[in-house]
Motif scaffolding. Structure first.
Motif, PDB file in Angstrom:
ATOM      1  N   ALA A 108       0.835  -1.200   0.000  1.00 54.27           N
ATOM      2  CA  ALA A 108       0.000   0.000   0.000  1.00 54.27           C
ATOM      3  C   ALA A 108       0.869   1.249   0.000  1.00 54.27           C
ATOM      4  CB  ALA A 108      -0.920  -0.007   1.221  1.00 54.27           C
ATOM      5  N   SER A 109       0.314   2.327  -0.581  1.00 55.13           N
ATOM      6  CA  SER A 109       1.035   3.604  -0.629  1.00 55.13           C
ATOM      7  C   SER A 109       0.619   4.462   0.557  1.00 55.13           C
ATOM      8  CB  SER A 109       0.764   4.336  -1.934  1.00 55.13           C
ATOM      9  OG  SER A 109      -0.593   4.693  -2.033  1.00 55.13           O
ATOM     10  N   ARG A 110       1.596   5.001   1.241  1.00 61.45           N
ATOM     11  CA  ARG A 110       1.346   5.814   2.438  1.00 61.45           C
ATOM     12  C   ARG A 110       0.625   7.111   2.072  1.00 61.45           C
ATOM     13  NH1 ARG A 110       3.919   4.497   7.191  1.00 61.45           N
ATOM     14  NH2 ARG A 110       3.498   6.628   7.818  1.00 61.45           N
ATOM     15  N   SER A 111      -0.197   7.578   2.982  1.00 56.89           N
ATOM     16  CA  SER A 111      -0.919   8.829   2.753  1.00 56.89           C
ATOM     17  C   SER A 111      -0.061  10.050   3.073  1.00 56.89           C
ATOM     18  CB  SER A 111      -2.204   8.860   3.590  1.00 56.89           C
ATOM     19  OG  SER A 111      -1.901   8.750   4.963  1.00 56.89           O
ATOM     20  N   ASP A 112       1.004   9.869   3.878  1.00 52.04           N
ATOM     21  CA  ASP A 112       1.813  11.011   4.313  1.00 52.04           C
ATOM     22  C   ASP A 112       3.137  11.173   3.571  1.00 52.04           C
ATOM     23  OD1 ASP A 112       2.856   8.696   5.426  1.00 52.04           O
ATOM     24  OD2 ASP A 112       3.306   9.602   7.364  1.00 52.04           O
ATOM     25  N   ILE A 113       3.517  10.191   2.753  1.00 52.47           N
ATOM     26  CA  ILE A 113       4.772  10.266   2.003  1.00 52.47           C
ATOM     27  C   ILE A 113       4.492   9.844   0.565  1.00 52.47           C
ATOM     28  CG2 ILE A 113       7.163   9.501   1.835  1.00 52.47           C
ATOM     29  CD1 ILE A 113       6.959   8.672   4.812  1.00 52.47           C
ATOM     30  N   LYS A 114       4.691  10.767  -0.360  1.00 49.34           N
ATOM     31  CA  LYS A 114       4.381  10.508  -1.772  1.00 49.34           C
ATOM     32  C   LYS A 114       5.176   9.315  -2.315  1.00 49.34           C
ATOM     33  CE  LYS A 114       4.414  13.056  -6.203  1.00 49.34           C
ATOM     34  NZ  LYS A 114       3.615  12.134  -6.893  1.00 49.34           N
TER      35      LYS A 114
END
Length: 161
Positions: A34-40
């Protein structure tokens, strides 16, 4: 030379990490990332801190519920050691007073019918996908790669993957 900063003992945050396999395992081996919401563009496995008085396995189930909206998993295996890594400088500032994390890794399988929901109380991830082993490192953020390779290689050698 008596440089106090070089003598400072590093402080690692106790943490659990989940290598989540799809419910199709073992017939088909697909990994949840999953891609983090706080780090692009920072993709990773679910993970999180261990609370005071909590066992690593209790933290595992709590963190999965908090991060991906389900704790409907079966534990397949546990990495036998704790693994540590240092935060890159940009993240270390946010995670002060910790210099990195000391993690316990679990290999888990989603139960059939388990529903992933990233729209949690405090969303940590924006997107997710399932990928085969060969594609994991096309996504994973650079500073986590050495640890992920070590843990995944162990599970492969043990015949889980």
């Amino acid at each position: 030379m008596n440089d106090q900063t070089s003598l400072k003992e590093k402080k690692y945050r106790p943490n659990v990490a989940a290598i989540v396999l799809s419910s199709k395992y073992p017939e088909k081996v697909e990994f949840f990332i999953a891609s983090r919401s706080d780090i692009k563009d920072a993709w990773q496995f679910p993970q999180g801190g261990i609370d005071e008085g909590e066992t690593p396995q209790e933290a595992l189930f709590r963190e999965l519920k908090e991060e991906i909206g389900t704790d409907e998993v079966e534990v397949v295996a546990e990495f036998p050691e704790w693994v540590s890594y240092d935060f890159p400088e940009v993240i270390a500032k946010k995670m002060y007073p910790f210099d990195g994390q000391r993690q316990k890794y679990f290999l888990v399988r989603l139960k059939p019918g388990a529903k992933i929901n990233l729209d949690t109380e405090e969303p940590e991830f924006l997107h997710y996908t399932f990928v085969p082993y060969q594609q994991i490192f096309d996504y994973i953020t650079y500073f986590k790669r050495p640890v992920y390779k070590r843990v995944l290689n162990y599970f492969r050698k043990k015949g889980y993957l």
